[in-house]
Design an enzyme around this catalytic site. Structure first.
Site, PDB file in Angstrom:
ATOM      1  N   SER A  46     -23.820  14.466   6.151  1.00 41.00           N
ATOM      2  CA  SER A  46     -24.787  14.485   7.906  1.00 41.00           C
ATOM      3  C   SER A  46     -25.219  15.967   7.658  1.00 41.00           C
ATOM      4  O   SER A  46     -24.969  16.968   6.562  1.00 41.00           O
ATOM      5  CB  SER A  46     -25.189  14.230   8.839  1.00 41.00           C
ATOM      6  OG  SER A  46     -25.420  14.257  10.182  1.00 41.00           O
ATOM      7  N   TYR A  98     -19.357  17.358  16.663  1.00 41.39           N
ATOM      8  CA  TYR A  98     -19.967  16.744  15.483  1.00 41.39           C
ATOM      9  C   TYR A  98     -20.184  17.086  14.493  1.00 41.39           C
ATOM     10  O   TYR A  98     -19.790  16.871  13.521  1.00 41.39           O
ATOM     11  CB  TYR A  98     -21.288  15.866  15.501  1.00 41.39           C
ATOM     12  CG  TYR A  98     -21.647  14.862  14.994  1.00 41.39           C
ATOM     13  CD1 TYR A  98     -20.716  13.423  14.930  1.00 41.39           C
ATOM     14  CD2 TYR A  98     -22.405  14.913  14.727  1.00 41.39           C
ATOM     15  CE1 TYR A  98     -20.959  12.553  13.468  1.00 41.39           C
ATOM     16  CE2 TYR A  98     -23.050  14.352  13.270  1.00 41.39           C
ATOM     17  CZ  TYR A  98     -22.473  12.959  12.783  1.00 41.39           C
ATOM     18  OH  TYR A  98     -23.147  12.291  11.597  1.00 41.39           O
TER      19      TYR A  98
HETATM   20  N1  LIG Z   1     -26.903   7.639  12.231  1.00 39.21           N
HETATM   21  C1  LIG Z   1     -27.218   8.260  11.895  1.00 39.21           C
HETATM   22  O1  LIG Z   1     -27.699   9.113  12.689  1.00 39.21           O
HETATM   23  C2  LIG Z   1     -26.440   9.340  10.688  1.00 39.21           C
HETATM   24  C3  LIG Z   1     -26.874  10.171  10.592  1.00 39.21           C
HETATM   25  C4  LIG Z   1     -25.884  11.280  10.041  1.00 39.21           C
HETATM   26  C5  LIG Z   1     -24.865  10.749   9.583  1.00 39.21           C
HETATM   27  N2  LIG Z   1     -24.387  10.066   9.665  1.00 39.21           N
HETATM   28  C6  LIG Z   1     -22.856   8.987   8.971  1.00 39.21           C
HETATM   29  O2  LIG Z   1     -23.544   8.370   8.805  1.00 39.21           O
HETATM   30  C7  LIG Z   1     -22.164   7.233   9.022  1.00 39.21           C
HETATM   31  C8  LIG Z   1     -21.864   5.854   9.184  1.00 39.21           C
HETATM   32  O3  LIG Z   1     -22.442   5.907  10.511  1.00 39.21           O
HETATM   33  P1  LIG Z   1     -23.582   4.907  10.952  1.00 39.21           P
HETATM   34  O4  LIG Z   1     -24.802   5.368  11.695  1.00 39.21           O
HETATM   35  O5  LIG Z   1     -23.684   3.595  10.113  1.00 39.21           O
HETATM   36  O6  LIG Z   1     -22.792   4.213  12.288  1.00 39.21           O
HETATM   37  P2  LIG Z   1     -22.084   3.103  12.870  1.00 39.21           P
HETATM   38  O7  LIG Z   1     -23.364   2.178  13.027  1.00 39.21           O
HETATM   39  O8  LIG Z   1     -21.789   3.543  15.105  1.00 39.21           O
HETATM   40  O9  LIG Z   1     -21.030   2.837  12.584  1.00 39.21           O
HETATM   41  C9  LIG Z   1     -19.980   3.351  12.300  1.00 39.21           C
HETATM   42  C10 LIG Z   1     -18.627   2.329  11.202  1.00 39.21           C
HETATM   43  O10 LIG Z   1     -17.514   3.706  11.183  1.00 39.21           O
HETATM   44  C11 LIG Z   1     -16.515   3.462  11.500  1.00 39.21           C
HETATM   45  N3  LIG Z   1     -15.456   3.714  12.155  1.00 39.21           N
HETATM   46  C12 LIG Z   1     -15.968   4.329  13.805  1.00 39.21           C
HETATM   47  N4  LIG Z   1     -14.454   4.871  13.744  1.00 39.21           N
HETATM   48  C13 LIG Z   1     -14.077   4.203  13.148  1.00 39.21           C
HETATM   49  C14 LIG Z   1     -11.908   4.306  12.965  1.00 39.21           C
HETATM   50  N5  LIG Z   1     -11.342   5.570  13.382  1.00 39.21           N
HETATM   51  N6  LIG Z   1     -11.867   3.614  11.988  1.00 39.21           N
HETATM   52  C15 LIG Z   1     -12.346   2.684  10.877  1.00 39.21           C
HETATM   53  N7  LIG Z   1     -13.441   2.889  11.144  1.00 39.21           N
HETATM   54  C16 LIG Z   1     -14.070   4.026  11.526  1.00 39.21           C
HETATM   55  C17 LIG Z   1     -17.094   2.003  12.459  1.00 39.21           C
HETATM   56  O11 LIG Z   1     -16.479   0.828  12.673  1.00 39.21           O
HETATM   57  P3  LIG Z   1     -15.488  -0.101  13.597  1.00 39.21           P
HETATM   58  O12 LIG Z   1     -16.172   0.548  14.939  1.00 39.21           O
HETATM   59  O13 LIG Z   1     -15.004  -1.831  13.485  1.00 39.21           O
HETATM   60  O14 LIG Z   1     -14.077   0.875  13.404  1.00 39.21           O
HETATM   61  C18 LIG Z   1     -18.179   1.304  12.144  1.00 39.21           C
HETATM   62  O15 LIG Z   1     -18.382   0.368  10.900  1.00 39.21           O
HETATM   63  C19 LIG Z   1     -21.052   8.204   9.563  1.00 39.21           C
HETATM   64  O16 LIG Z   1     -20.050   8.657   9.328  1.00 39.21           O
HETATM   65  C20 LIG Z   1     -21.759   8.766  10.434  1.00 39.21           C
HETATM   66  O17 LIG Z   1     -21.523  10.393  10.578  1.00 39.21           O
HETATM   67  C21 LIG Z   1     -24.893   9.353  10.385  1.00 39.21           C
END
Ligand SMILES: NC(=O)c1ccc[n+]([C@@H]2O[C@H](COP(=O)([O-])OP(=O)(O)OC[C@H]3O[C@@H](n4cnc5c(N)ncnc54)[C@H](OP(=O)(O)O)[C@@H]3O)[C@@H](O)[C@H]2O)c1
Length: 247
Positions: free
Chosen positions: A135, A145
């Site tokens: 990120s 975070y």
């Molecule tokens: N969205 C943003 O603004 C943003 C910005 C920068 C970086 N990111 C990063 O991008 C990545 C994906 O995030 P996203 O935005 O796509 O969020 P999201 O839609 O909430 O997806 C998060 C995913 O992580 C999985 N997850 C969470 N806890 C877990 C655990 N304990 N074990 C296994 N799987 C787990 C969830 O699956 P389950 O709940 O089914 O386990 C879900 O599939 C993350 O690393 C986040 O930090 C996001």
């Protein structure tokens, strides 16, 4: 085996990709994009995903990750692409955050990437790719975070050096604000600022490009790199500006 992402050449076999956090957001979009390229995708998350094969797995649980990886490696001896994408958000700072939240972001965002990488390592070899979805928050200090993402970024950069002699390429993807289920960003900002929020397809497109073109560290969108430079070159100034904005 091609050094590009599996499926990108359309002619050198399907290739196998493992995507953590496959059930929603960036991970779910990546699963769809890889499958469209003809890659066989294994999804890992606690909830089901649209991957060809799915392993129910909590990445914070080392034994569960190890067992899931062992099952996958029994079916597929070689993994062409591993994407450490599972992550959880945490708004707020150290003074008002629940200790459980401070601990959870480290366990999922940082340790989850470490446990998944080590568990799938026997399947990664010459020409394989490892992607860590970190990120912009990993480059600017803003609360718990961001600390978890700093740790994940350090892991990504460290493991890149350690895996280079094995011919495994490591890529770090640093998205800015992306609208997803776990990170409902647009509701946080007014209509003007919410224009900087992007959607998962852009992140996935740039992630696959990074693998195909062997880019080691990217920001999505690109202009966020300036934010990282500001923090690295003038940390005192950044802290003063942020403190003033908080008054
Ligand atoms: N969205 C943003 O603004 C943003 C910005 C920068 C970086 N990111 C990063 O991008 C990545 C994906 O995030 P996203 O935005 O796509 O969020 P999201 O839609 O909430 O997806 C998060 C995913 O992580 C999985 N997850 C969470 N806890 C877990 C655990 N304990 N074990 C296994 N799987 C787990 C969830 O699956 P389950 O709940 O089914 O386990 C879900 O599939 C993350 O690393 C986040 O930090 C996001």
């Amino acid at each position: 085996m091609s050094s590009t992402a599996p499926g990108s050449d359309g002619g050198q076999g399907r290739g196998v990709a493992v995507v953590t956090g496959a059930s929603s957001g960036i991970g779910a979009e990546l699963v769809r994009a890889l499958r469209a390229r003809g890659t066989l995708v294994v999804g890992l998350s606690r909830r089901p995903s649209e991957a060809d094969e799915h392993e129910e797995c909590d990445v914070t649980n080392r034994a569960s990750v190890k067992a899931a990886a062992a099952r996958v490696l029994e079916r597929h001896a070689r993994i062409d692409l591993l994407v450490n994408n599972a992550g959880v958000g945490a708004r707020g700072n150290y003074l008002d955050s629940d200790p459980e939240v401070i601990e959870r972001v480290i366990r999922v965002n940082y340790l989850g990437s470490v446990w998944s990488t080590l568990a799938f390592l026997p399947g990664l070899g010459q020409g394989s790719h490892l992607v860590n979805v970190v990120s912009v928050a990993g480059t600017v200090a803003v609360g718990p975070y961001s600390a978890s993402k700093h740790a994940q970024l350090a892991f990504s950069r460290s493991i890149a050096v350690e895996l280079a002699p094995r011919g495994i390429s490591v890529h770090t993807v640093n998205p800015g604000f992306v609208e997803t289920e776990g990170f409902p960003q647009r509701e946080r900002f007014g209509p003007l600022v919410s224009r900087i929020v992007v959607d998962p397809p852009l992140v996935v497109q740039r992630l696959l490009e990074a693998v195909d073109k062997d880019k080691r560290e990217i920001f999505v969108p690109r202009w966020y790199r300036a934010v990282a430079w500001a923090q690295a070159l003038a940390p005192g100034l950044v802290a003063r500006v942020r403190s003033r904005a908080k008054r």
